[in-house]
Design an enzyme around this catalytic site. Structure first.
Site: not given
Lengths: 474, 474
Positions: A40, A44, A450
């Site tokens: 485990s 990465c 936005y």
């Protein structure tokens, strides 16, 4: 009666499956065999540990053997499964005390993948590494650290073989490194090497780094790698690593470079030997074919993680994209299924993100036109550059988006993105659109965020959709 | 013959429409009437200009009058349209030289919205501002700047009335400010005031700031506002601004505070008086109802921007969410439609993002349970907190996600997000999911990005989907 759920491989997919099965069905016997010490761990994270940005190996381990046991899982490390007999429903296990047979009710093959070095010659010399295991990561971290800064606390996991690793601390660090292979790992590793001030050479056979990210992003990555002082050898053939005992030089068709460290990162292959003659079927990638629930062609035998294919959300075809999330998710789903609640393993969209120095990169779906055509599409692509924020707001950064769509249906097939300001995570918008079969015409009209600090009025993704939609209509 | 496209209002929606129409149909006469000096300015940038993070008003203007003219658009500033006669197809225009009638072929009402101050008393005192026009922004910036730091270059737009604004530079800055209203503008403005070191009071009638962002995000915003040294008056009723000529104090049910500056930001209302008796229809919000193409109930009369409603992607009902992107998009679509290419204005998903000091916030869709029930859904929500990156990677920040779904169909209805690390832009993933009618079960299985610098294996959105899906199945 004995119908345990037997899992081969104690990493992301295997332990996710074991944990989920045990949680859903606490009475079920769950056995995990792992041939190595390590379980485990975060593949990465390795480049960032080697770079020195992460100082603790233990922090990259999701679960300790004790935690696994506390979940009621029967974990056996140093146990290698060497045979599967689907008719008898047994596996053969090489244990430290000899060979045993273990029967199973359900079996999960989660054997992962391994780094390949062929056809690079000389990969067996000393000081040549691959980046696919924590042992290499620990050794490289120690080797890159100058002796006066040696700090054993960075080797803070029980699994680390201190006798093997600590001698690296005593050596003077290498001065020149060759990174052979410019995919994800190569790009992440040269950042680590530059952080330690090594003269760094990156060898890449294709014309760009990280080809999975397409032309526009690949060109930007190349510019960042170059700006960081990396010597980039693109379109390079025939790399060979040479030296007496340990690496001394890299020879390629563009000349010879003297190096005292080399890392080979040219790809990985699925570990499937265990099930080669069991009736399990394989895809073109060589990885195991599975159905919607992760079951192989053999009843009661499942596969998940880097050794297995999965259905691609865009093509609907079986494909091999070995990455962390889908391994975890498939394991978890299979654990739930074998516990009695059939759960799909989910599809892959080919989503990947990559940090190339300060450049954030993302890719998803099918962006290569040849691949799109092979899947029956008529691909059209457009690339745009737009701001990540309102132009007047500090921190606005140019963001490059490429979108690919099928010209007939207008359906989005894939996309890439690159930029310094929150670019990578924007790929999730495109991943979501792909999973739901969105057309570019629809995407152009989505109500995306936005506000000056976060996005301009027209987010780069909307700008790209607008331009591609214009091309499709023309 | 005379069938010009006449546009009332020279901001986002109006000039987007005019520009697009002229580009698609260069022979069409396009006339824009704007009653003020100002055209095409970035409302959302004002708090950052006042804060001093943006130093140029001109940088917040998308288009100058000259640029508009160069596009072949007949722009008239200081021209107020005071009447519409749909039968005659004419508008009445008050020009600096008197009243004229202008015929139209198509008419776009893009009159925007205005800040309201009622029921707050005393809003007409000196040094009480609203934040809905660049004139106020310029005055506030000048007022907050100490005289010794006065710099007229920050007033670099032709429209700025220097005679009116520069005297603010000569005054000593205020020391204590009351921000009345804790919505988007209130939260953004207190950040600006704290930057100038003012003692800052934020008055908010509801129990949280920015209620549109829901409970979990509202509580986090409150904590950030409080940490920044803002005196937060929540659940406050009856605020009144008082003073002789200029503001001297704010009186509310929690006591009186002496202030020398007050800003009222309690909401905006659509400017619809112009079309009140023309046959145009209005929604419950008071804004104009439009069809899929932006046309009102009156043939040839369109409406877009802050004065108009739009269809909500989740409820399918007409709704009023006055924000920049949808104004620009609707204007552009209407310009294309009146140029002969019918183009839908698109739907709104209620997407909004907000910076509250270092906290990035996002919201989308229907998150309020009463609203969801009114729209016929049976809402269930879950809130989770997860890391923004791998736990071992520097910069990992807690990210809070709330998702709301319909319990029967499992359909995602809305969501919110808050965190310091790339949280806001993740809302686009949820916006995309909402536009495509995604279920939580589907969302849980989406292949979202994972790489240590950008996201953990399970992105916070996936964690939230997993937890909510568990609740739905339970």
């Amino acid at each position: 009666m004995s119908d345990p759920f037997v899992v081969v491989g104690g990493d992301a997919a295997g332990l996710s499956a074991a944990s989920k099965c045990k949680r859903e069905d606490p009475d079920r016997e769950v056995i995990v065999y792992e041939k190595s010490d390590w379980i485990s761990y975060a593949h990465c994270g390795m480049p960032y540990y080697i770079k020195g940005e992460v100082d603790s190996i233990a922090s990259m381990l999701s679960l300790s053997p004790t935690e696994v046991s506390e979940r009621g899982i029967d974990l056996h490390r140093h146990h290698e499964v060497t045979g599967v007999d689907p008719r008898e429903q047994t596996v053969t296990v090489e244990t430290p005390d000899g060979t045993v047979k273990q029967s199973y009710g359900d079996l999960l093959i989660a054997t992962g993948a391994r780094a390949v070095t062929a056809p690079i010659e000389g990969a067996d010399l000393d000081d040549v590494f691959t980046i696919h295991h924590m042992h290499s990561a620990a050794a490289l971290r120690a080797l890159l650290t100058p002796p006066e800064k040696a700090d054993e606390s960075v080797l803070d996991a029980d699994y680390v073989d201190l006798d093997a690793i600590t001698p690296y601390f005593d050596r003077e660090p290498p001065e020149t490194v060759a990174m052979v292979g410019g995919g994800y790992v190569g790009v992440e590793m040269v950042e680590a090497f530059r952080e330690w001030d090594l003269e760094t050479h990156l060898y890449q056979r294709p014309s760009r780094p990280a080809p999975a990210f397409g032309e526009a992003v690949g060109d930007e990555i190349a510019a960042y790698v170059d700006d960081a002082g990396v010597d980039l050898h693109l379109n390079t053939e025939g790399e060979a690593i040479a030296g007496e005992d340990s690496v001394e030089r890299v020879v390629a068709d563009d000349g010879t470079v003297a190096v005292d460290l080399a890392v080979v990162g040219i790809g990985i292959r699925p570990n499937t030997e265990l099930v080669m003659d069991t009736g399990v079927e394989f895809g073109e990638s060589g990885a195991v074919r599975i159905d919607e629930y992760g079951q192989t062609a053999v009843d009661g035998v499942y596969a998940a993680g880097d050794c297995a294919e999965k259905t691609h959300a865009v093509t609907g075809e079986s494909d091999w994209v070995p990455l962390g999330l889908t391994a975890n998710r498939a394991g978890r789903a299979i654990g739930q299924t074998v516990a009695g609640d059939p759960t799909p393993v989910g599809e892959i969209a080919g989503t990947a993100v990559l940090k190339a120095f300060e450049l954030e990169c993302g890719r998803v779906g099918i962006i290569d036109h040849d691949r799109a055509e092979a899947a029956g599409f008529d691909p059209v692509s457009e690339t745009i550059t737009a701001g990540s924020r309102s132009g007047y707001y500090p921190g606005n950064a140019e963001t490059t988006v490429t979108l690919t769509a099928d010209s007939e249906s207008g359906r989005l097939l894939g996309g890439t993105i690159a930029g310094e300001d929150r670019a990578a995570i924007r790929i999730d918008t495109l991943a979501t659109a792909l999973h739901k079969g969105t057309t570019v015409d629809e995407l152009e009209r989505f109500d995306l965020a936005y506000a000056p600090p976060f996005s301009p009025v027209w987010d780069p993704i909307l700008v790209a959709a607008k331009v591609l939609n214009g091309s499709l209509e023309a």
